[in-house]
Design an enzyme around this catalytic site. Sequence first.
Site, PDB file in Angstrom:
ATOM      1  N   GLU A 192      -5.694   9.596  10.399  1.00  0.00           N
ATOM      2  CA  GLU A 192      -4.360   9.094  10.735  1.00  0.00           C
ATOM      3  C   GLU A 192      -3.933   9.518  12.129  1.00  0.00           C
ATOM      4  OE1 GLU A 192      -3.491   7.100   8.513  1.00  0.00           O
ATOM      5  OE2 GLU A 192      -4.505   7.888   6.742  1.00  0.00           O
ATOM      6  N   GLU A 227       0.868  -1.174   0.000  1.00  0.00           N
ATOM      7  CA  GLU A 227       0.000   0.000   0.000  1.00  0.00           C
ATOM      8  C   GLU A 227       0.902   1.220   0.000  1.00  0.00           C
ATOM      9  OE1 GLU A 227      -3.656  -1.900   2.613  1.00  0.00           O
ATOM     10  OE2 GLU A 227      -2.632  -0.116   3.334  1.00  0.00           O
TER      11      GLU A 227
END
Lengths: 410, 272
Positions: B62, B51
Amino acid sequence: MTNTSTLTNAYNLPDSKGRFGDFGGLYVPETLMPLVLELTQAWEDAKQDEAFWREYHSLLKFFVGRPSPLYFAERLTEHFGGAKIYFKREELNHTGAHKINNCIGQILLAKRMGRTRIIAETGAGQHGVASATVCARFDLPCVVYMGALDVERQKPNVFRMNLLGATVNPVTAGNGTLKDAMNEALRDWVTNVHDTYYMIGTAAGMHPYPEMVRDFQTVIGKETKQQIMELEGRLPDAVIAAVGGGSNAIGLFHPFIDDEGVKIVGVEAAGHGLDVYNGHAASLNGGRPGVLHGNRTYLLQDDDGQILEGHSISAGLDYPGIGPEHAYLFDIGRAKYVTATDQEALEAFQLTSKLEGIIPALESSHAIARVGDLAKEVGKGGIVVLNLSGRGDKDIFTVANALGQTMSGL
Amino acid sequence: MSISRIDARFAKLKAENKAAFVAYIMAGDPDVEASFEVLKGLPAAGADIIELGFPFSDPMAEGPTIQLAAERSLKSGTKMAHVFELVTRFRELDKETPLILMGYMNPVENMGYDGFAKTASEAGADGLIVVDCPPEEADGLTDALDANDMALIRLATPTTDDNRLKTLVKRTKGFVYYVSVAGVTGVKSANADSVKDAVARVQKASGLPVVVGFGIKTPEAAAAIARVADGSVVGSVLVEEIKNSLPEKAPVNTKVLETAAILAQAVHSARL
């Protein structure tokens, strides 16, 4: 005028997907989706519940001090020499701005949903103070995310929030301003999905917030309509308000959208000037559509789709996006959006203090900076209503600094 | 290739009774060239799927580790064009390891769905994860990816109930990414026991392999997940190694690839 559903507007956006034309929507991480859908359902139920609106209006009357007066600004009118200028005095509300209208509505919804913890983001601290206020009143813990830079710039409001029992978490990520505070609030929400209610402060973010916050703020426009009929026996020729995220503006504008004879004017913050790269906060006049914080709207962004910080002397307008309904009204041309620079806002701030005996918030000063043009355009015999969305006490340090004066010991 | 590259990789792993080790890094962290050194070394370190994050200024899902990686990347001048260059250069060296781009909606919107999908596919990317694009907003993007033989990989979470799962798996290809904890990346720890049932549920609803990520920090945890899911995703731990190597003058890729190899070994031997 106790229920939003009695709005006679033929205009009835957003649609069921939270869209205002191409704008709005629901761009959130999957973890939040079930919560946001639950919130939408709870809001739909509350909207239809007369008891909910009764409690909301009762609190607005006895706790906030509504209705706020519609005041003829006689000397400012004389000064500009055009249409009559009225101020909708939102700065006289409890906590000193329009923000509390929304917080009252949302805290009732949070309670209805059984949430036990409130989070909020704040820039200048006005929404943070309003959130802390309603949380104190309803005995719920309140965590306010505020950019570290704003914590430094707005110390009196940080003290107020603490006094009201809220926890203020400074956010150091990014540049430490409003958009970073909003990112951090969203991170908190993703992490504490089961007990937490996110009290967004403006008519932006993901559906249903733009609609919900608007509906809690339209009390401004509905009162204005009734008051101007009593005072002048007719609707105004124009309404004008400052636009950051845009909740005070949409609150005034929305009840007038179907009234074609009423010009609608929003004023964006031009900061150092629209021609200065990353030097303003005018998302409509100096940005383009994109996706941030859960909705599609006009954004300040670079060529690669990275969000710019923007700049305005007013911390409340210092946000790189704008509520999706403004984006829509801008695109279809129903509302016109002009700009005022830091310098023009500072001049309007001083002018209003001296002429009217009212110290306006720097946010509202942007609207005042353009109201003269509008009053002249409408002309003598006409009527213009300006949303005086907040009081300027919080801004005296910023203004003193900008004028090269210092206030020692404060 | 593209979607078939993902399918082929899972078929191969299944035949070997192995779970996939999925490695996440941020493109351009700490700069484009250094991240290429890491990227090209990942397959040899044991990464079965990569990824590759593309940076966004406002990464709202995040934790601090990936936020800082995005900041480093942007600060070093990384543009979307550099991200696609990295993919192209990687694909010249490796034709088989699936590469999934991962990021946020605005950089994608900025290119236009068709423009993004075409550019990404031509560079050699096989799939896309967009953190802030739920199925409700994904139709246009899915059309564009379909037309370019790329998979839109969906995220399922602990808050996804059976009803929602049905909405979620529509038009999903390749695999499904199960977010093991309610929260941001790299903060809370995943628990294999609580993940097991959820993975089975998502596998059943989607008919696709399910990889698990967002809280896997140790080789032991990665192995425990590998026993109950089709893959373990590790991101923050690798990104942290990149950050830790910065004050030293050593090449950025050394420590992160060593760590990746240890994690890969743990995942690949978990079912033995």
